[in-house]
Design an enzyme around this catalytic site. Structure first.
Site, PDB file in Angstrom:
ATOM      1  N   ASP A 366      45.773  43.938  37.551  1.00  0.00           N
ATOM      2  CA  ASP A 366      45.487  44.818  38.672  1.00  0.00           C
ATOM      3  C   ASP A 366      46.075  46.185  38.328  1.00  0.00           C
ATOM      4  O   ASP A 366      46.941  46.293  37.450  1.00  0.00           O
ATOM      5  CB  ASP A 366      46.143  44.243  39.938  1.00  0.00           C
ATOM      6  N   ASP A 559      49.897  42.024  42.283  1.00  0.00           N
ATOM      7  CA  ASP A 559      51.063  42.118  43.166  1.00  0.00           C
ATOM      8  C   ASP A 559      50.718  42.040  44.646  1.00  0.00           C
ATOM      9  O   ASP A 559      51.610  41.888  45.476  1.00  0.00           O
ATOM     10  CB  ASP A 559      51.801  43.440  42.911  1.00  0.00           C
ATOM     11  N   ASP A 563      45.416  39.814  45.707  1.00  0.00           N
ATOM     12  CA  ASP A 563      45.410  39.296  44.337  1.00  0.00           C
ATOM     13  C   ASP A 563      45.677  37.795  44.286  1.00  0.00           C
ATOM     14  O   ASP A 563      45.480  37.169  43.241  1.00  0.00           O
ATOM     15  CB  ASP A 563      46.468  40.012  43.483  1.00  0.00           C
TER      16      ASP A 563
END
Length: 665
Positions: A366, A559, A563
């Site tokens: 990410d 995080d 996600d």
């Protein structure tokens, strides 16, 4: 956790063996030093007690050998000699025979204790007293060293268990009171003296304070926090008196959750470890039957058959066949890997994930909070004419106050203090899109990305390709108002992290819900060839599943709450443990406590090194044992070679396994 970590360690001495642990009290540093000193004395005493039986046996054996081969004594023969060697055998042999009996009663007849017991009692029966005592003595010493090595390997993991103080100081009407940490409530104000550990997560009320965060992050450099910053349980206040407002219950603190992850880590065994356990259960009875065959079958084949000669060969075969080197050194290798990782601020939830990390071919990350700092600042506010900018920003600020996303924080900081109270009749957060609310006069407010505008049919005349920064679109009462641009910055070690992964031969991809051109810009700066933006959580998951179908072993690092599905769907899910959401941390297989992306490559290196060590131990044990088993069956190897093949190989495997604790990554 102690039981979980120790269940593979079969010791001839049932004295509890633990690695030194640090004290966790509310006292000052000098008191902690006194406690540590006390622990060191206890450890010395424990070590002495562990070796005492072996020392007694060694002295008695040494004197007996002197009487047998050096300073021969006429009286040292017959029953006297038998009793003397028997007394030398008891301190080290009795615990093994006891454990053999207990294992047999529990249904495990063919344990290593049984093999060693039969082998040494048999040696006594044919008059090989010195070898019987020596074999059991070396076995006992080897078991002690194995146990101590396991304790050392577990030290980095177990140290985490001592990071929570039992008591905290709460200010009640400005008067400090000492209470149990679990009794502190959300909203209580804690007083933290220099040298004390924080017992619960909270918000710093003091102007500033410096903390030692090494227990949580593996980072030894002091971390200075300012008023309003989050501070976590386990951090040590370094200099000034500080006050902290509790924001999470004792059992809900980040550290409590981390400790639970560590406690559960060793329950998840690697395939290699599970195979060796199953193999040992089948292998041991087979070699016991082979030993019986070696003793009895030659009677029908060999002309000058001597029972004692072939019994000796069978006993040698039994000693060699003990699976200690495999049963002990392989779990120890994985303990070492988990311990080495935790010492660097990486929590691996099971040895099975170390194996998967070793096979990693692709890391998908990410962007926000993983590669970038997640600290945003508003750059521009572009609103269409006809809208009251101050009124709209006031509404946006009130809505974003209900979100913990870093973008929401940036908007709140830009707008400043709330000038008037806004009441929403309905608020809804749409994952990957933004937020929707209904104002008290039934007018709708939308704040999020342009996909949110599309979802609700809001038309706009904006060329998104011309905007590089993250864009937050705003619509009010069904009309497009405009947008805010927000910029984030890369973490200091982000570029190094990508370079490290590429050197390891690992491909990298960036997936983000942020704008496509923003993601491409970040990817170009980091030399990441593949990047995708404007993704919903389901889109990220689809990308990861597509990579897995290409036979890639995929690690996903994220995080945020959104996600969590992707973390769960990857081969190994990693979460950033500092800024990361609780959902991501709980779903992840690996947690990076200090949020540094450089730890991703380090985790892969630790996994690979652990696998190398484990397989080195397996091959060494099989090769040496196989060779000596063959020699023993043909009468070439004696009990002394058998001792090397059993205890010697086990100790060599242990020394090899603990190398990972000293490896620099």
């Amino acid at each position: 956790m102690e039981e979980n970590l120790s269940d593979t360690v079969k010791s001839t001495n049932k004295t509890k063996r633990t690695a030194p642990s640090c004290c966790c009290t509310h006292d000052q540093e000098h008191k902690e030093e006194e406690n540590h000193a006390g622990h060191s004395h206890d450890d010395v005493a424990t070590g002495y007690r562990l070796f005492l039986p072996a020392l007694i046996s060694l002295v008695l054996l040494g004197v007996a050998l002197l009487f047998d081969y050096g300073w021969k004594q006429a009286w040292f023969s017959g029953e006297v000699r038998w009793i003397w060697y028997g007394l030398a055998y008891i301190p080290v042999g009795f615990p093994v025979l006891r454990d053999a009996f207990l294992s047999a009663r529990a249904g495990d007849l063919f344990s290593e204790f049984f093999l060693m017991g039969i082998a040494t009692i048999g040696a006594f029966a044919i008059g090989e007293y010195p070898e019987a005592v020596a074999v059991m003595l070396f076995y006992a010493v080897g078991e002690i060293f194995q146990s101590l090595a396991v304790s050392k390997a577990k030290g980095s993991i177990k140290a985490l268990l001592d990071q929570r103080p039992d008591e905290v100081t709460v200010l009640v009407d400005h008067v400090p009171q000492l209470i149990r940490a679990e009794k502190a409530r959300i909203g209580d104000v804690l007083q933290l003296k220099p040298g004390e550990k924080l017992g619960l997560d909270g918000e710093l009320l003091s102007a500033s304070a410096s903390f030692n965060t090494s227990a949580l992050t593996g980072e030894s450099r002091p971390d200075t926090k300012k008023q309003g910053d989050m501070v976590l349980a386990g951090m040590i206040n370094l200099h000034t008196l500080a006050e902290v407002k509790v924001t999470a219950a004792y059992q809900d603190s980040k550290l409590s959750k981390i400790l639970k992850l560590v406690q559960d880590a060793t329950s998840k065994k690697a395939p290699t470890e599970l195979f060796i356990r199953k193999f040992a259960r089948i292998y041991t009875p087979i070699v016991a039957l082979l030993a019986v065959g070696i003793c009895l079958l030659p009677y029908f084949i060999v002309q000058d058959y001597q029972f004692t000669d072939w019994l000796y060969r069978a006993l040698v075969f039994l000693v060699i066949s003990c699976p200690c080197a495999l049963v002990i050194s392989i779990p120890l290798g994985y303990f070492g890997g988990i311990g080495a990782a935790s010492r660097h601020g990486i929590l691996v939830k099971g040895s099975n994930f170390l194996d998967t990390l070793a096979k990693t071919t692709h890391v998908v990350m990410d962007k926000t909070g993983t590669l970038t700092e997640g600290v945003f600042q508003v750059q521009d506010v572009v609103f269409n004419a006809g809208f009251d900018k101050e009124e709209i920003l006031c509404l946006v600020q009130a809505l974003e106050a209900k979100s913990t996303h870093p973008v929401a924080t940036a908007i709140r900081q830009y707008v400043g203090e709330e000038k008037q109270r806004v009441v929403f009749e309905e608020v809804e957060e749409l994952a990957g899109l933004g937020m929707r609310a209904t104002v008290s006069d039934n007018r709708s407010l939308l704040v999020g990305n342009f996909k949110l505008m599309d979802k609700f049919g809001i038309t706009y005349d904006i060329d998104l390709s011309t905007i590089v920064y993250t864009t937050i679109a705003v619509a009010f009462d069904g009309k497009f108002v405009g947008y805010l641009t927000i910029a984030d910055r890369l973490k200091e070690d982000a570029k190094f992290a990508i370079e490290r992964l590429h050197k390891l031969g690992v491909e990298t991809t960036i997936l983000s819900g942020d704008k496509e051109n923003v993601v491409h810009d970040i990817a170009a700066k980091l030399n990441v060839k593949r990047s995708f933006g404007d993704l919903l959580p389901a889109d990220k998951l689809a990308k990861v599943e597509a990579l897995k179908k290409e036979k890639e072993t995929v690690v996903f690092v994220g995080d945020g709450v959104n996600d969590a599905p992707v973390i769960a769907g990857s081969d190994v899910g990693m979460a950033m443990g500092g800024l990361g959401s609780d959902a991501a941390i709980e779903t992840a297989d690996v947690v990076i406590q200090d949020d540094r992306p450089a730890r991703i490559g380090m985790a892969i290196q630790i996994g690979r090194q652990t696998k190398v060590i484990v397989w080195q131990n397996i091959l060494m044990a099989f090769v040496v044992k196989g060779l000596v088993l063959f020699l023993g069956a043909w009468g070439v190897a004696t009990m002394w070679e058998a001792v090397f093949a059993d205890v010697g190989v086990a100790l060599m495997a242990i020394l090899n396994a603990i190398r990972i604790q000293r490896t620099k990554f």
